[in-house]
Design a protein around this motif. Structure first.
Motif, PDB file in Angstrom:
ATOM      1  N   ASN A 144      10.168 -25.454 -44.127  1.00 46.17           N
ATOM      2  CA  ASN A 144      11.247 -25.285 -43.143  1.00 46.17           C
ATOM      3  C   ASN A 144      10.798 -25.714 -41.753  1.00 46.17           C
ATOM      4  O   ASN A 144      11.575 -26.306 -40.999  1.00 46.17           O
ATOM      5  CB  ASN A 144      11.726 -23.836 -43.115  1.00 46.17           C
ATOM      6  N   VAL A 145       9.567 -25.436 -41.390  1.00 46.54           N
ATOM      7  CA  VAL A 145       9.037 -25.853 -40.088  1.00 46.54           C
ATOM      8  C   VAL A 145       8.973 -27.377 -40.022  1.00 46.54           C
ATOM      9  O   VAL A 145       9.389 -27.991 -39.033  1.00 46.54           O
ATOM     10  CB  VAL A 145       7.654 -25.224 -39.825  1.00 46.54           C
ATOM     11  N   ILE A 146       8.462 -27.994 -41.078  1.00 44.42           N
ATOM     12  CA  ILE A 146       8.345 -29.451 -41.113  1.00 44.42           C
ATOM     13  C   ILE A 146       9.718 -30.108 -41.014  1.00 44.42           C
ATOM     14  O   ILE A 146       9.892 -31.122 -40.332  1.00 44.42           O
ATOM     15  CB  ILE A 146       7.604 -29.907 -42.387  1.00 44.42           C
ATOM     16  N   ALA A 147      10.704 -29.514 -41.669  1.00 45.34           N
ATOM     17  CA  ALA A 147      12.065 -30.056 -41.647  1.00 45.34           C
ATOM     18  C   ALA A 147      12.783 -29.778 -40.336  1.00 45.34           C
ATOM     19  O   ALA A 147      13.864 -30.309 -40.095  1.00 45.34           O
ATOM     20  CB  ALA A 147      12.866 -29.480 -42.804  1.00 45.34           C
ATOM     21  N   GLY A 148      12.224 -28.921 -39.487  1.00 47.42           N
ATOM     22  CA  GLY A 148      12.834 -28.636 -38.195  1.00 47.42           C
ATOM     23  C   GLY A 148      13.805 -27.472 -38.204  1.00 47.42           C
ATOM     24  O   GLY A 148      14.520 -27.248 -37.237  1.00 47.42           O
ATOM     25  N   ALA A 204      -3.983 -23.049 -45.698  1.00 44.87           N
ATOM     26  CA  ALA A 204      -4.882 -22.969 -44.543  1.00 44.87           C
ATOM     27  C   ALA A 204      -4.415 -21.959 -43.498  1.00 44.87           C
ATOM     28  O   ALA A 204      -5.240 -21.355 -42.808  1.00 44.87           O
ATOM     29  CB  ALA A 204      -5.017 -24.349 -43.901  1.00 44.87           C
ATOM     30  N   THR A 205      -3.101 -21.769 -43.380  1.00 43.87           N
ATOM     31  CA  THR A 205      -2.579 -20.910 -42.312  1.00 43.87           C
ATOM     32  C   THR A 205      -2.133 -19.530 -42.781  1.00 43.87           C
ATOM     33  O   THR A 205      -1.951 -18.633 -41.966  1.00 43.87           O
ATOM     34  CB  THR A 205      -1.377 -21.580 -41.616  1.00 43.87           C
ATOM     35  N   GLY A 206      -1.914 -19.367 -44.074  1.00 45.64           N
ATOM     36  CA  GLY A 206      -1.454 -18.082 -44.578  1.00 45.64           C
ATOM     37  C   GLY A 206       0.054 -17.925 -44.611  1.00 45.64           C
ATOM     38  O   GLY A 206       0.560 -16.880 -45.019  1.00 45.64           O
ATOM     39  N   TYR A 207       0.792 -18.952 -44.207  1.00 46.13           N
ATOM     40  CA  TYR A 207       2.246 -18.934 -44.300  1.00 46.13           C
ATOM     41  C   TYR A 207       2.653 -19.337 -45.714  1.00 46.13           C
ATOM     42  O   TYR A 207       1.879 -19.950 -46.444  1.00 46.13           O
ATOM     43  CB  TYR A 207       2.876 -19.901 -43.293  1.00 46.13           C
ATOM     44  N   SER A 208       3.886 -19.022 -46.088  1.00 43.00           N
ATOM     45  CA  SER A 208       4.380 -19.442 -47.398  1.00 43.00           C
ATOM     46  C   SER A 208       4.724 -20.932 -47.358  1.00 43.00           C
ATOM     47  O   SER A 208       4.983 -21.498 -46.291  1.00 43.00           O
ATOM     48  CB  SER A 208       5.612 -18.639 -47.790  1.00 43.00           C
ATOM     49  N   VAL A 209       4.724 -21.533 -48.534  1.00 41.15           N
ATOM     50  CA  VAL A 209       5.042 -22.959 -48.628  1.00 41.15           C
ATOM     51  C   VAL A 209       6.474 -23.213 -48.159  1.00 41.15           C
ATOM     52  O   VAL A 209       6.747 -24.210 -47.483  1.00 41.15           O
ATOM     53  CB  VAL A 209       4.850 -23.468 -50.077  1.00 41.15           C
ATOM     54  N   ALA A 249       0.958 -25.668 -35.847  1.00 42.16           N
ATOM     55  CA  ALA A 249       0.943 -26.950 -35.126  1.00 42.16           C
ATOM     56  C   ALA A 249      -0.480 -27.502 -35.052  1.00 42.16           C
ATOM     57  O   ALA A 249      -0.700 -28.692 -35.270  1.00 42.16           O
ATOM     58  CB  ALA A 249       1.511 -26.771 -33.730  1.00 42.16           C
ATOM     59  N   ASN A 250      -1.442 -26.644 -34.770  1.00 41.53           N
ATOM     60  CA  ASN A 250      -2.841 -27.082 -34.696  1.00 41.53           C
ATOM     61  C   ASN A 250      -3.326 -27.603 -36.042  1.00 41.53           C
ATOM     62  O   ASN A 250      -4.004 -28.628 -36.119  1.00 41.53           O
ATOM     63  CB  ASN A 250      -3.735 -25.945 -34.213  1.00 41.53           C
ATOM     64  N   GLU A 251      -2.996 -26.896 -37.103  1.00 47.18           N
ATOM     65  CA  GLU A 251      -3.432 -27.316 -38.436  1.00 47.18           C
ATOM     66  C   GLU A 251      -2.731 -28.611 -38.859  1.00 47.18           C
ATOM     67  O   GLU A 251      -3.341 -29.465 -39.495  1.00 47.18           O
ATOM     68  CB  GLU A 251      -3.173 -26.205 -39.444  1.00 47.18           C
ATOM     69  N   MET A 252      -1.458 -28.762 -38.500  1.00 46.52           N
ATOM     70  CA  MET A 252      -0.741 -30.008 -38.796  1.00 46.52           C
ATOM     71  C   MET A 252      -1.455 -31.183 -38.136  1.00 46.52           C
ATOM     72  O   MET A 252      -1.637 -32.244 -38.748  1.00 46.52           O
ATOM     73  CB  MET A 252       0.698 -29.941 -38.274  1.00 46.52           C
ATOM     74  N   LYS A 258       2.852 -32.289 -31.671  1.00 48.46           N
ATOM     75  CA  LYS A 258       1.990 -32.221 -32.847  1.00 48.46           C
ATOM     76  C   LYS A 258       2.801 -32.345 -34.120  1.00 48.46           C
ATOM     77  O   LYS A 258       2.360 -32.970 -35.084  1.00 48.46           O
ATOM     78  CB  LYS A 258       1.194 -30.913 -32.852  1.00 48.46           C
ATOM     79  N   GLN A 259       4.001 -31.770 -34.126  1.00 52.28           N
ATOM     80  CA  GLN A 259       4.859 -31.889 -35.296  1.00 52.28           C
ATOM     81  C   GLN A 259       5.294 -33.344 -35.489  1.00 52.28           C
ATOM     82  O   GLN A 259       5.305 -33.853 -36.613  1.00 52.28           O
ATOM     83  CB  GLN A 259       6.090 -30.991 -35.167  1.00 52.28           C
ATOM     84  N   ALA A 260       5.633 -34.031 -34.422  1.00 50.49           N
ATOM     85  CA  ALA A 260       6.027 -35.434 -34.505  1.00 50.49           C
ATOM     86  C   ALA A 260       4.854 -36.296 -34.978  1.00 50.49           C
ATOM     87  O   ALA A 260       5.018 -37.205 -35.803  1.00 50.49           O
ATOM     88  CB  ALA A 260       6.531 -35.921 -33.155  1.00 50.49           C
ATOM     89  N   PHE A 261       3.658 -36.001 -34.470  1.00 52.18           N
ATOM     90  CA  PHE A 261       2.444 -36.709 -34.869  1.00 52.18           C
ATOM     91  C   PHE A 261       2.222 -36.546 -36.370  1.00 52.18           C
ATOM     92  O   PHE A 261       1.948 -37.500 -37.090  1.00 52.18           O
ATOM     93  CB  PHE A 261       1.259 -36.143 -34.075  1.00 52.18           C
ATOM     94  N   PHE A 262       2.381 -35.310 -36.858  1.00 55.86           N
ATOM     95  CA  PHE A 262       2.203 -35.014 -38.272  1.00 55.86           C
ATOM     96  C   PHE A 262       3.272 -35.699 -39.117  1.00 55.86           C
ATOM     97  O   PHE A 262       2.976 -36.262 -40.177  1.00 55.86           O
ATOM     98  CB  PHE A 262       2.248 -33.496 -38.496  1.00 55.86           C
TER      99      PHE A 262
END
Length: 78
Positions: free
Chosen positions: A40-44, A30-35, A53-56, A11-15
């Motif tokens: 950091n998640v997007i950058a790996g 949408a998820t309540g996490y900080s920007v 992952a679901n929201e991405m 899902k991350q690769a798809f996003f």
């Protein structure tokens, strides 16, 4: 062939192939996490939580890949 669920990494690769400007802020809201955590998640640099992952996947599901957009822009220029 039966359909299979995508795992978090898929899902991350798809996003990542369909990411647009402002998506980190939209995901954070949408998820309540900080920007910064979402970035950091997007950058790996961090693991991908399932809810993120679901929201991405959901926000990028109907988008064209960035590489396909580049091809379309070239066609429209000429």
């Amino acid at each position: 062939m039966s359909k299979r669920k995508l795992n978090r990494t898929a899902k991350q690769a798809f996003f990542s192939a369909r990411q647009r400007q402002g998506d980190a802020a939209r995901l954070a809201e949408a998820t309540g996490y900080s920007v910064s955590h979402v970035s950091n998640v997007i950058a790996g640099r961090r693991n991908v939580p399932q809810i993120l992952a679901n929201e991405m996947y959901n926000i990028s599901r109907r988008r064209l890949k960035n590489s396909e957009l580049d091809k379309r822009e070239i066609v429209f220029i000429w």
